[in-house]
Design an enzyme around this catalytic site. Structure first.
Site, PDB file in Angstrom:
ATOM      1  CG  HIS A  52      45.736  -1.505  54.424  1.00 52.48           C
ATOM      2  ND1 HIS A  52      46.440  -0.343  54.636  1.00 52.48           N
ATOM      3  CD2 HIS A  52      46.376  -2.494  55.094  1.00 52.48           C
ATOM      4  CE1 HIS A  52      47.468  -0.623  55.436  1.00 52.48           C
ATOM      5  NE2 HIS A  52      47.446  -1.918  55.721  1.00 52.48           N
TER       6      HIS A  52
ATOM      7  CB  THR B 117      53.400  15.377  18.588  1.00 50.12           C
ATOM      8  OG1 THR B 117      53.281  16.309  17.517  1.00 50.12           O
ATOM      9  CG2 THR B 117      54.475  15.844  19.554  1.00 50.12           C
TER      10      THR B 117
HETATM   11  C1  LIG Z   1      58.285  15.375  24.409  1.00 53.30           C
HETATM   12  C2  LIG Z   1      56.783  15.440  24.555  1.00 53.30           C
HETATM   13  C3  LIG Z   1      56.171  14.696  25.536  1.00 53.30           C
HETATM   14  C4  LIG Z   1      54.787  14.727  25.670  1.00 53.30           C
HETATM   15  N1  LIG Z   1      54.221  13.976  26.658  1.00 53.30           N
HETATM   16  C5  LIG Z   1      52.877  13.986  26.807  1.00 53.30           C
HETATM   17  C6  LIG Z   1      52.266  13.172  27.792  1.00 53.30           C
HETATM   18  O1  LIG Z   1      52.928  12.432  28.519  1.00 53.30           O
HETATM   19  N2  LIG Z   1      50.923  13.206  27.901  1.00 53.30           N
HETATM   20  C7  LIG Z   1      50.153  14.005  27.102  1.00 53.30           C
HETATM   21  O2  LIG Z   1      48.935  14.008  27.251  1.00 53.30           O
HETATM   22  N3  LIG Z   1      50.714  14.789  26.155  1.00 53.30           N
HETATM   23  C8  LIG Z   1      52.045  14.797  25.981  1.00 53.30           C
HETATM   24  N4  LIG Z   1      52.614  15.553  24.996  1.00 53.30           N
HETATM   25  C9  LIG Z   1      51.720  16.381  24.157  1.00 53.30           C
HETATM   26  C10 LIG Z   1      51.039  15.535  23.087  1.00 53.30           C
HETATM   27  O3  LIG Z   1      52.010  14.914  22.298  1.00 53.30           O
HETATM   28  C11 LIG Z   1      50.130  16.419  22.222  1.00 53.30           C
HETATM   29  O4  LIG Z   1      49.238  17.120  23.043  1.00 53.30           O
HETATM   30  C12 LIG Z   1      49.337  15.566  21.258  1.00 53.30           C
HETATM   31  O5  LIG Z   1      50.185  14.836  20.401  1.00 53.30           O
HETATM   32  C13 LIG Z   1      48.400  16.438  20.404  1.00 53.30           C
HETATM   33  O6  LIG Z   1      47.686  15.627  19.522  1.00 53.30           O
HETATM   34  P1  LIG Z   1      47.145  16.168  18.136  1.00 53.30           P
HETATM   35  O7  LIG Z   1      46.408  15.027  17.528  1.00 53.30           O
HETATM   36  O8  LIG Z   1      46.438  17.448  18.334  1.00 53.30           O
HETATM   37  O9  LIG Z   1      48.426  16.530  17.260  1.00 53.30           O
HETATM   38  P2  LIG Z   1      49.784  15.764  16.915  1.00 53.30           P
HETATM   39  O10 LIG Z   1      50.019  14.600  17.787  1.00 53.30           O
HETATM   40  O11 LIG Z   1      50.827  16.817  16.862  1.00 53.30           O
HETATM   41  O12 LIG Z   1      49.515  15.179  15.449  1.00 53.30           O
HETATM   42  C14 LIG Z   1      49.356  16.003  14.360  1.00 53.30           C
HETATM   43  C15 LIG Z   1      49.653  15.208  13.112  1.00 53.30           C
HETATM   44  O13 LIG Z   1      49.266  15.963  11.982  1.00 53.30           O
HETATM   45  C16 LIG Z   1      50.204  15.779  10.945  1.00 53.30           C
HETATM   46  N5  LIG Z   1      50.082  16.908  10.018  1.00 53.30           N
HETATM   47  C17 LIG Z   1      50.306  18.222  10.275  1.00 53.30           C
HETATM   48  N6  LIG Z   1      50.020  18.978   9.191  1.00 53.30           N
HETATM   49  C18 LIG Z   1      49.611  18.116   8.241  1.00 53.30           C
HETATM   50  C19 LIG Z   1      49.180  18.272   6.901  1.00 53.30           C
HETATM   51  N7  LIG Z   1      49.069  19.468   6.334  1.00 53.30           N
HETATM   52  N8  LIG Z   1      48.847  17.161   6.206  1.00 53.30           N
HETATM   53  C20 LIG Z   1      48.923  15.926   6.760  1.00 53.30           C
HETATM   54  N9  LIG Z   1      49.320  15.724   8.026  1.00 53.30           N
HETATM   55  C21 LIG Z   1      49.661  16.799   8.751  1.00 53.30           C
HETATM   56  C22 LIG Z   1      51.524  15.722  11.685  1.00 53.30           C
HETATM   57  O14 LIG Z   1      52.516  15.097  10.906  1.00 53.30           O
HETATM   58  C23 LIG Z   1      51.127  14.906  12.920  1.00 53.30           C
HETATM   59  O15 LIG Z   1      51.298  13.533  12.683  1.00 53.30           O
HETATM   60  C24 LIG Z   1      53.997  15.525  24.810  1.00 53.30           C
HETATM   61  C25 LIG Z   1      54.611  16.270  23.793  1.00 53.30           C
HETATM   62  C26 LIG Z   1      55.977  16.213  23.660  1.00 53.30           C
HETATM   63  C27 LIG Z   1      56.610  17.006  22.554  1.00 53.30           C
END
Ligand SMILES: Cc1cc2nc3c(=O)[nH]c(=O)nc-3n(C[C@H](O)[C@H](O)[C@H](O)COP(=O)(O)OP(=O)(O)OC[C@H]3O[C@@H](n4cnc5c(N)ncnc54)[C@H](O)[C@@H]3O)c2cc1C
Length: 466
Positions: free
Chosen positions: A445, A40
């Protein structure tokens, strides 16, 4: 030969976990269902939203502030397609960077949907349909989160959009209705406001940014209102009529009462995100989830099924990329027999609007509820030389320090570059600093960081420039 670790999901939690595990000598694979790595955050979250925030901020500055600084450029013209291309190139560079890092660390990657067939067995189903089963000692679930839906409001990603659709609009809406005054709603609302949309934000609660220090959130709302965002608090959107040229949203008081209609060209549903575990097979292997669909873990990120761990947005805690990354490192170290750890008391949170809002640690409300007595040190940017000369004087730094020990318990910065400045506060808190430690640290500063020092001085009632 089986893998030591298979990580399902390549977001900031998953890819960082894989890299750390490889550094520790494990044989690692990553399974990702999407075409590109980065999850994401890199594809439809942090990175594209920050690209648009940056570009739209400069667009706004060029129109509003350049003249005051003697830069005559005329009224800036928007080329939205080019701005979107700039954003897409930024995303592309970042996702390629992850691919490079995985390769560099000799991590195998599999494109396809991962399912846990049994502990130690991950089935990968490619988009074309073929399936292969991989053997592994440990599995980390890092499947992240998905957009939360609003009952009665169908997202089509054209006129009724989630954050994903709001990052690719083909034209600036005349009026954008944002449902939800959380981080994503305020950031993307700001982008489209700066590019010319009228923006109305509808929020169920009686305040914006639930959980943030209330005094800070109220001041922030005032600043956003001056920029042209309008807010309808204590209100809920119960439906959107899509039959006409304009969308017609039904908005009711949260407590019930007469409904009104608000028209718009685009509705952005930004009411939060939900953990994503679809197709993972958790029920079959018996991995426990809580009543909000989050994978339940213990203090070592272990689920109830031996050898299966979980991190990031799919478990409890703030849905933030850096929280997911730190958990990725910690769980890899734990699997390697080390003492991986995340300090949940010191996780910064940033809203990348202008000015930015960055916080770490406790709010006043949280301290009151915990019965902790505290001193408040506040310093406005109107009294900071650098902010003044840059014409960026809105906001303040607020430090909450324990009344007895002077230990820093919370830092809230509403101001230019707050997202970078909060790092100082996070480091200080990690080291258990007192407000006096910050106050006695020499700050360069003229910098905005002097406002942090002054707020620390103010906590001891001895601010110099106030
Ligand atoms: C518009 C927006 C702006 C954001 N801005 C910020 C920010 O500025 N700063 C910040 O800290 N956070 C921000 N976030 C939040 C941040 O994106 C998430 O907290 C972060 O991406 C979480 O990371 P993750 O690795 O847990 O999951 P994700 O980044 O959601 O990654 C999960 C991955 O798993 C894959 N996946 C899922 N199920 C399966 C499966 N069964 N098999 C194979 N692959 C799979 C998905 O395709 C995805 O690629 C934002 C979110 C959004 C929507």
């Amino acid at each position: 030969m089986p893998y030591d670790l298979i990580v399902i999901g390549s977001g900031p939690g998953g890819y960082v976990c894989a890299i750390r595990a490889a550094q520790l000598g494990m044989k690692v694979a990553v399974v990702e269902k999407d075409k590109t790595f980065g999850g994401t955050c890199l594809n439809v979250g942090c990175i594209p939203s920050k690209a648009l925030l940056h570009a739209s901020e400069l667009f706004d500055e060029a129109g509003e502030k350049f003249g005051k600084m003697g830069i005559k450029v005329g009224a800036p013209k928007l080329d939205l397609a080019a701005m979107m291309k700039f954003k897409d190139e930024g995303v592309d560079g970042n996702v390629k960077g992850v691919a490079f890092l995985l390769k560099k660390n000799k991590i195998d990657s599999f494109q396809g949907s991962g399912r846990i067939a049994a502990p130690g067995k991950v089935e990968v189903k490619a988009a074309a349909g073929e399936t292969q089963t991989l053997d592994t000692k440990s599995i980390v679930i890092a499947t992240g989160s998905d957009v939360a839906r609003l009952r009665g409001v169908e997202i089509d990603e054209k006129r009724i959009v989630s954050s994903t659709g709001a990052l690719v609009l083909e034209k600036v809406p005349e009026r954008l209705l944002v449902v939800g005054a959380g981080v994503i709603g305020l950031e993307l609302g700001s982008v489209w406001r700066r590019l010319g949309a009228e923006v109305v934000v509808v929020e169920f609660l009686d305040r914006i940014l639930p959980g943030t220090d209330l005094d800070v959130a109220k001041n922030f709302q005032r600043i956003l209102q001056k920029q042209g965002l309008s807010f309808k608090l204590s209100s809920k959107v119960t439906g959107v009529d899509t039959s006409g040229k304009k969308l017609k949203a039904t908005v009711e008081p949260a407590a019930g009462g007469a409904a009104e209609t608000i028209e718009g060209d685009v509705v952005l549903v930004a009411i939060g995100r939900v953990p994503f575990t679809e197709g993972l097979g958790l029920e079959d292997v018996g991995v426990q989830k809580d009543n909000r669909g989050r994978v339940v873990i213990d203090a070592h990120f272990a689920t109830n099924v031996p050898g299966i761990y979980a991190i990031g947005d799919v478990i409890a805690g703030p849905m933030l990329a850096h929280k997911a990354e730190d958990e990725g490192v910690a769980v890899a170290e734990i699997i390697a027999g080390q003492a991986g750890h995340v300090n949940y008391d010191v996780i910064p949170n940033v809203v990348y609007t202008f000015p930015e809002l960055a916080t770490v640690g406790k709010s006043e409300e949280e301290l009151k509820e915990a019965g902790i007595t505290y001193n408040v040190g506040k310093f406005p940017f109107t009294a900071n030389g650098r902010a003044k000369v840059n014409l960026q004087t809105e906001g303040f730094v607020k430090i909450l320090a324990d009344a007895k020990s002077d230990r820093v318990l919370g830092v809230h910065i509403l101001g230019p570059d707050a997202g970078n400045m909060i790092a100082e506060a996070a480091v200080a808190m990690e080291f258990g600093a007192a407000a006096e430690d910050i106050a006695r640290t020499c700050h360069a500063h003229p910098t905005l960081t002097e406002a942090v020092k002054e707020a620390a001085l103010a906590a001891g009632k001895r601010s110099i420039h106030m």
